[in-house]
Design an enzyme around this catalytic site. Structure first.
Site, mmCIF file in Angstrom:
data_model
loop_
_atom_site.group_PDB
_atom_site.id
_atom_site.type_symbol
_atom_site.label_atom_id
_atom_site.label_comp_id
_atom_site.label_asym_id
_atom_site.label_seq_id
_atom_site.Cartn_x
_atom_site.Cartn_y
_atom_site.Cartn_z
ATOM 1 N N SER A 290 -31.769 -27.190 21.663
ATOM 2 C CA SER A 290 -32.379 -25.914 21.293
ATOM 3 C C SER A 290 -31.428 -25.107 20.418
ATOM 4 C CB SER A 290 -32.748 -25.116 22.547
ATOM 5 O OG SER A 290 -33.700 -25.806 23.334
ATOM 6 N N SER B 21 -42.987 -19.402 21.206
ATOM 7 C CA SER B 21 -42.978 -20.691 20.522
ATOM 8 C C SER B 21 -43.881 -20.698 19.302
ATOM 9 C CB SER B 21 -43.377 -21.830 21.479
ATOM 10 O OG SER B 21 -42.382 -22.036 22.446
ATOM 11 N N ASP C 258 -33.750 -12.880 16.127
ATOM 12 C CA ASP C 258 -34.240 -13.537 14.916
ATOM 13 C C ASP C 258 -34.324 -12.512 13.787
ATOM 14 O OD1 ASP C 258 -34.517 -15.643 16.646
ATOM 15 O OD2 ASP C 258 -36.705 -15.571 16.734
ATOM 16 N N GLU D 221 -46.560 -22.321 26.925
ATOM 17 C CA GLU D 221 -45.199 -22.837 26.813
ATOM 18 C C GLU D 221 -44.761 -23.627 28.044
ATOM 19 O OE1 GLU D 221 -42.286 -20.326 24.505
ATOM 20 O OE2 GLU D 221 -43.641 -18.756 25.201
ATOM 21 N N GLU E 166 -37.742 -10.773 15.650
ATOM 22 C CA GLU E 166 -38.102 -10.866 17.062
ATOM 23 C C GLU E 166 -36.848 -11.044 17.907
ATOM 24 O OE1 GLU E 166 -40.859 -14.020 17.775
ATOM 25 O OE2 GLU E 166 -42.285 -13.351 16.263
ATOM 26 N N ASN F 17 -35.676 -12.978 21.671
ATOM 27 C CA ASN F 17 -36.075 -13.919 22.710
ATOM 28 C C ASN F 17 -35.078 -13.781 23.855
ATOM 29 O OD1 ASN F 17 -36.681 -16.271 24.260
ATOM 30 N ND2 ASN F 17 -37.573 -17.217 22.444
#
EC number: 6.3.2.4
Length: 334
Positions: free
Chosen positions: A291, A156, A268, A15, A280, A282
């Site tokens: 973004s 990602s 998510d 990333e 998930e 982040n």
């Protein structure tokens, strides 16, 4: 204005380029707010760079020089996504140096980066999770249904595959294992539902709130290519019933607290016929103006430069009580 913010980009993982883009955008936004900003980058070889100049000739020398430079820093804004950054490593460095850092601390970063452990904590917090199990890259797995294969600790969507044929499973596990920092691979049942993200922000006064949910529209798996080739479409606010928005926002807030997050985090989810399902977390999401997280806060009336300013204002020393002058005062953001 007084004070100095060091924005760190790059990193030693796949990333790297995304992290550079986030750091560049954050630096520009802070300069718009009149903050003194210095850009640091970590190369893929482990060397630290300040203003285009490398520090030292080995990773160890470079890190030692960077730590010495931290003494003149008021706040660190880490934008290093993925392993050796987002996983609590940079937060730990700042904690040892007693420097304020934007975002989550060591434990939240480490747990959030481990997709399996984050599911365990989410389940304990009372939120449904996508069912699955962890294997190593060399394990043989019985194949009975369509599955998603992903590295336990990567970002990602690198190394993520949708596998519908038993003949493809071993290769998918091997590829995912190569990108996982510990070789662990998560094999999950496919969950059918709408993909919804919710961002949570913790303000400088400790209050936290959820931005309007964002829905991801993608044909097939939302993988690395889909994330960055422009084929995915985002709707924010997502077209949801009030009860659905409430359920998603409450789950995001509950998980933010359960993980011990600070700053901003993106949760998510899948919205299914059986309710909200956690996928998930982040703890260091992408931070360019385009973004997902900045899009969500823009929908709430918080523009990008203001979001970045608020994140700096809420910076703290990981693992230390909130004593002494606030980060907001330290960098002149009153």
């Amino acid at each position: 204005m007084s004070g100095r913010v060091v924005v760190i980009g790059g990193g030693q993982n796949v990333e790297h380029e995304v992290s550079v883009a986030s750091a560049t955008a954050v630096s520009t936004a802070l300069r718009h707010s009149g903050v003194e900003v210095e850009r640091w980058d970590v190369g893929t070889d482990g060397l630290w760079w300040i203003g285009g100049d490398p520090l030292g000739v080995t990773p160890a020398q470079s890190l030692a020089a960077a730590v010495m430079q931290l003494r003149a820093t008021d706040v660190v804004f880490p934008c290093v996504h993925g392993p050796l950054g987002e996983d609590g490593v940079l937060a730990a460095l700042c904690a040892l140096a007693q420097v304020r850092v934007v975002g989550s601390g060591v434990a939240a970063g480490a747990v959030g980066k481990d997709k399996q452990w984050s599911k365990v904590m989410a389940r304990d917090a009372g939120v449904q999770v996508t069912p699955g199990f962890v294997v190593s890259g060399a394990d043989a797995v019985a194949f009975e249904r369509e599955v998603v294969v992903k590295p336990v600790s990567s970002g990602s969507s690198h190394g993520v595959s949708l596998v519908a044929d038993a003949a493809e499973l071993a290769g998918a596990i091997r590829r995912a294992g190569e990108l996982s920092s510990d070789g662990g691979v998560l094999v999950e049942h496919v969950v059918h539902g709408r993909e919804i993200d919710v961002a949570v922000l913790r303000e400088a006064d400790g209050t936290r709130w959820a931005a309007p949910p964002l829905e991801i529209h993608a044909s097939g798996l939302f993988d690395t290519a889909t994330k960055y080739n422009g084929s995915a479409r985002f709707t924010v606010p997502a077209a949801l019933e009030p009860a659905e928005t409430q359920a998603l926002s409450q789950a995001a807030l509950d998980l933010f607290d359960a993980f011990g997050c600070r700053g901003v985090a993106r949760m998510d989810f899948f919205l299914t016929d059986h309710g909200v399902v956690f996928n998930e977390v982040n703890t260091m999401p992408g931070m360019t103006a385009a973004s997902q997280v900045p899009r969500m806060f823009r929908a709430a009336g918080v523009e990008y430069d203001e979001l970045v300013r608020r994140l700096v204002a809420g910076a703290a020393i990981p693992g230390h009580s909130a004593t002494g002058p606030s980060a907001q005062a330290a960098v002149g953001l009153q």
